[in-house]
Design a protein around this motif. Structure first.
Motif, PDB file in Angstrom:
ATOM      1  N   VAL A 142      41.523  18.722  16.809  1.00  0.00           N
ATOM      2  CA  VAL A 142      40.902  20.020  17.057  1.00  0.00           C
ATOM      3  C   VAL A 142      41.673  20.756  18.151  1.00  0.00           C
ATOM      4  O   VAL A 142      42.026  20.185  19.172  1.00  0.00           O
ATOM      5  N   ILE A 143      41.946  22.039  17.928  1.00  0.00           N
ATOM      6  CA  ILE A 143      42.575  22.904  18.915  1.00  0.00           C
ATOM      7  C   ILE A 143      41.578  24.008  19.264  1.00  0.00           C
ATOM      8  O   ILE A 143      40.978  24.608  18.375  1.00  0.00           O
ATOM      9  N   GLU A 144      41.399  24.247  20.553  1.00  0.00           N
ATOM     10  CA  GLU A 144      40.482  25.302  20.991  1.00  0.00           C
ATOM     11  C   GLU A 144      41.274  26.409  21.676  1.00  0.00           C
ATOM     12  O   GLU A 144      42.198  26.147  22.433  1.00  0.00           O
ATOM     13  N   HIS A 145      40.861  27.648  21.376  1.00  0.00           N
ATOM     14  CA  HIS A 145      41.456  28.829  22.000  1.00  0.00           C
ATOM     15  C   HIS A 145      40.335  29.558  22.735  1.00  0.00           C
ATOM     16  O   HIS A 145      39.323  29.903  22.125  1.00  0.00           O
ATOM     17  N   VAL A 146      40.499  29.785  24.029  1.00  0.00           N
ATOM     18  CA  VAL A 146      39.500  30.483  24.836  1.00  0.00           C
ATOM     19  C   VAL A 146      40.117  31.775  25.353  1.00  0.00           C
ATOM     20  O   VAL A 146      41.203  31.753  25.928  1.00  0.00           O
ATOM     21  N   ILE A 147      39.421  32.899  25.132  1.00  0.00           N
ATOM     22  CA  ILE A 147      39.872  34.202  25.618  1.00  0.00           C
ATOM     23  C   ILE A 147      38.751  34.814  26.442  1.00  0.00           C
ATOM     24  O   ILE A 147      37.641  34.996  25.935  1.00  0.00           O
ATOM     25  N   VAL A 148      39.032  35.113  27.703  1.00  0.00           N
ATOM     26  CA  VAL A 148      38.008  35.685  28.577  1.00  0.00           C
ATOM     27  C   VAL A 148      37.932  37.194  28.343  1.00  0.00           C
ATOM     28  O   VAL A 148      38.934  37.897  28.446  1.00  0.00           O
ATOM     29  N   ILE A 149      36.732  37.659  28.040  1.00  0.00           N
ATOM     30  CA  ILE A 149      36.510  39.083  27.774  1.00  0.00           C
ATOM     31  C   ILE A 149      36.155  39.821  29.058  1.00  0.00           C
ATOM     32  O   ILE A 149      36.685  40.887  29.350  1.00  0.00           O
ATOM     33  N   SER A 150      35.237  39.244  29.841  1.00  0.00           N
ATOM     34  CA  SER A 150      34.876  39.846  31.123  1.00  0.00           C
ATOM     35  C   SER A 150      34.484  38.741  32.100  1.00  0.00           C
ATOM     36  O   SER A 150      33.992  37.689  31.701  1.00  0.00           O
ATOM     37  N   GLY A 151      34.710  39.011  33.378  1.00  0.00           N
ATOM     38  CA  GLY A 151      34.422  38.000  34.386  1.00  0.00           C
ATOM     39  C   GLY A 151      35.599  37.052  34.556  1.00  0.00           C
ATOM     40  O   GLY A 151      36.717  37.331  34.123  1.00  0.00           O
ATOM     41  N   VAL A 152      35.310  35.913  35.168  1.00  0.00           N
ATOM     42  CA  VAL A 152      36.327  34.893  35.434  1.00  0.00           C
ATOM     43  C   VAL A 152      35.782  33.545  34.982  1.00  0.00           C
ATOM     44  O   VAL A 152      34.628  33.214  35.233  1.00  0.00           O
TER      45      VAL A 152
ATOM     46  N   GLY B 104      41.019  39.155  30.006  1.00  0.00           N
ATOM     47  CA  GLY B 104      42.251  39.559  29.340  1.00  0.00           C
ATOM     48  C   GLY B 104      43.242  38.427  29.160  1.00  0.00           C
ATOM     49  O   GLY B 104      44.288  38.611  28.563  1.00  0.00           O
ATOM     50  N   SER B 105      42.908  37.236  29.660  1.00  0.00           N
ATOM     51  CA  SER B 105      43.797  36.076  29.529  1.00  0.00           C
ATOM     52  C   SER B 105      43.153  35.025  28.644  1.00  0.00           C
ATOM     53  O   SER B 105      41.955  35.061  28.370  1.00  0.00           O
ATOM     54  N   GLY B 106      43.966  34.070  28.214  1.00  0.00           N
ATOM     55  CA  GLY B 106      43.457  33.032  27.327  1.00  0.00           C
ATOM     56  C   GLY B 106      44.080  31.682  27.610  1.00  0.00           C
ATOM     57  O   GLY B 106      45.055  31.570  28.364  1.00  0.00           O
ATOM     58  N   LEU B 107      43.507  30.678  27.007  1.00  0.00           N
ATOM     59  CA  LEU B 107      43.983  29.303  27.164  1.00  0.00           C
ATOM     60  C   LEU B 107      43.837  28.587  25.829  1.00  0.00           C
ATOM     61  O   LEU B 107      42.787  28.670  25.188  1.00  0.00           O
ATOM     62  N   ARG B 108      44.892  27.906  25.408  1.00  0.00           N
ATOM     63  CA  ARG B 108      44.847  27.100  24.179  1.00  0.00           C
ATOM     64  C   ARG B 108      45.063  25.655  24.589  1.00  0.00           C
ATOM     65  O   ARG B 108      45.973  25.345  25.357  1.00  0.00           O
ATOM     66  N   PHE B 109      44.226  24.761  24.057  1.00  0.00           N
ATOM     67  CA  PHE B 109      44.325  23.362  24.473  1.00  0.00           C
ATOM     68  C   PHE B 109      43.802  22.433  23.380  1.00  0.00           C
ATOM     69  O   PHE B 109      43.102  22.850  22.453  1.00  0.00           O
ATOM     70  N   ALA B 110      44.149  21.162  23.514  1.00  0.00           N
ATOM     71  CA  ALA B 110      43.663  20.139  22.589  1.00  0.00           C
ATOM     72  C   ALA B 110      42.192  19.880  22.877  1.00  0.00           C
ATOM     73  O   ALA B 110      41.823  19.476  23.970  1.00  0.00           O
ATOM     74  N   GLY B 111      41.343  20.123  21.891  1.00  0.00           N
ATOM     75  CA  GLY B 111      39.903  19.976  22.073  1.00  0.00           C
ATOM     76  C   GLY B 111      39.407  18.554  21.946  1.00  0.00           C
ATOM     77  O   GLY B 111      38.213  18.303  22.111  1.00  0.00           O
ATOM     78  N   ASP B 112      40.313  17.606  21.632  1.00  0.00           N
ATOM     79  CA  ASP B 112      39.859  16.219  21.495  1.00  0.00           C
ATOM     80  C   ASP B 112      39.948  15.454  22.813  1.00  0.00           C
ATOM     81  O   ASP B 112      39.942  14.233  22.833  1.00  0.00           O
ATOM     82  N   GLU B 113      40.039  16.198  23.912  1.00  0.00           N
ATOM     83  CA  GLU B 113      39.928  15.632  25.256  1.00  0.00           C
ATOM     84  C   GLU B 113      38.687  16.239  25.907  1.00  0.00           C
ATOM     85  O   GLU B 113      38.304  17.365  25.582  1.00  0.00           O
ATOM     86  N   ALA B 114      38.073  15.499  26.824  1.00  0.00           N
ATOM     87  CA  ALA B 114      36.928  16.059  27.550  1.00  0.00           C
ATOM     88  C   ALA B 114      37.379  17.308  28.301  1.00  0.00           C
ATOM     89  O   ALA B 114      38.486  17.349  28.845  1.00  0.00           O
ATOM     90  N   HIS B 115      36.540  18.331  28.303  1.00  0.00           N
ATOM     91  CA  HIS B 115      36.862  19.557  29.006  1.00  0.00           C
ATOM     92  C   HIS B 115      35.576  20.203  29.510  1.00  0.00           C
ATOM     93  O   HIS B 115      34.485  19.837  29.081  1.00  0.00           O
ATOM     94  N   ALA B 116      35.708  21.130  30.436  1.00  0.00           N
ATOM     95  CA  ALA B 116      34.524  21.744  31.036  1.00  0.00           C
ATOM     96  C   ALA B 116      34.771  23.218  31.306  1.00  0.00           C
ATOM     97  O   ALA B 116      35.899  23.646  31.527  1.00  0.00           O
ATOM     98  N   TYR B 117      33.672  23.978  31.278  1.00  0.00           N
ATOM     99  CA  TYR B 117      33.689  25.409  31.550  1.00  0.00           C
ATOM    100  C   TYR B 117      32.823  25.652  32.791  1.00  0.00           C
ATOM    101  O   TYR B 117      31.728  25.117  32.895  1.00  0.00           O
ATOM    102  N   ARG B 118      33.296  26.493  33.706  1.00  0.00           N
ATOM    103  CA  ARG B 118      32.519  26.760  34.911  1.00  0.00           C
ATOM    104  C   ARG B 118      32.650  28.234  35.297  1.00  0.00           C
ATOM    105  O   ARG B 118      33.721  28.823  35.205  1.00  0.00           O
ATOM    106  N   ASN B 119      31.524  28.805  35.702  1.00  0.00           N
ATOM    107  CA  ASN B 119      31.520  30.167  36.225  1.00  0.00           C
ATOM    108  C   ASN B 119      31.170  30.080  37.701  1.00  0.00           C
ATOM    109  O   ASN B 119      30.022  29.850  38.066  1.00  0.00           O
ATOM    110  N   SER B 120      32.156  30.257  38.550  1.00  0.00           N
ATOM    111  CA  SER B 120      31.966  30.144  39.996  1.00  0.00           C
ATOM    112  C   SER B 120      31.598  31.477  40.640  1.00  0.00           C
ATOM    113  O   SER B 120      31.465  31.549  41.865  1.00  0.00           O
TER     114      SER B 120
END
Length: 197
Positions: free
Chosen positions: A120-130, A145-161
């Protein structure tokens, strides 16, 4: 149909279709037998992270549980107004093998995701905020306005600080066949300035 009723019905149907007991489903997903039983009886709504575990354990796309095929306009999955709200933009596409979601992450929220199926490959694109993302044990910050593409078969986390809601899109691309190992794609960051005019 109410979304939680649909989710409960779909989970039970998928489990029974495989001939699995609740105990077997618990082993495959890492979700307790008691919780799975409550979800199937529509007595509990799973968190987004729990639902990801279930989808991964059953080897089905996440939108299988939150995008009834008869609905023209998919609804947001927001159990009990949680910190992460997921809305399908384009639910599972059998031909192209992807889900595309619009996700809102509340201020201060952290969502940890278990590894998806191999390939699995995941693509994340931030629309607003950080958005902060933890990939391979390292936190990275992604601005609007930026994005990140990564292998989704590894543990990963999303955080809004931040003190503002972060809005991002997530495209989950599933392999057409079971991958024997890790996907070849590397973690890649892009932003608007990387693209030629």
């Amino acid at each position: 149909m109410d979304l939680t009723v649909y989710l409960a019905t779909m989970l039970k149907s998928l489990r029974q279709g495989r001939g699995w007991s609740l105990s077997r489903l618990a082993e495959e997903t890492g979700v307790s037998k008691a919780m799975l039983g409550q979800i199937e009886r529509n007595e509990s709504s799973p968190t987004v992270s729990t639902l990801w575990k279930i989808a991964t354990g059953l080897n089905v796309p996440f939108s299988t549980f939150i995008a009834p095929p008869e609905e023209e306009t998919p609804r947001a999955y927001d159990p009990q107004q949680q910190a992460m709200v997921v809305t399908p933009i384009f639910p599972w596409d059998e031909k192209l093998h992807f889900d595309l979601f619009s996700i809102n992450l509340a201020p201060g929220a952290l969502s940890e995701s278990t590894p998806h199926e191999a390939g699995v490959i995941e693509h994340v694109i931030v629309i607003s905020g950080v958005l902060d993302m933890c990939i391979d044990g390292q936190w990275r910050t992604i601005a609007a306005g930026s994005g990140l593409r990564f292998a989704g078969d590894e543990a990963h986390a999303y955080r809004n600080s931040t003190a503002q809601t972060t809005h991002f899109h997530s495209l989950i691309h599933y392999p057409k066949e079971k991958a024997a190992g890790k996907p070849a794609a590397k973690t890649t960051t892009t932003n608007e300035s990387d693209n030629p005019e």
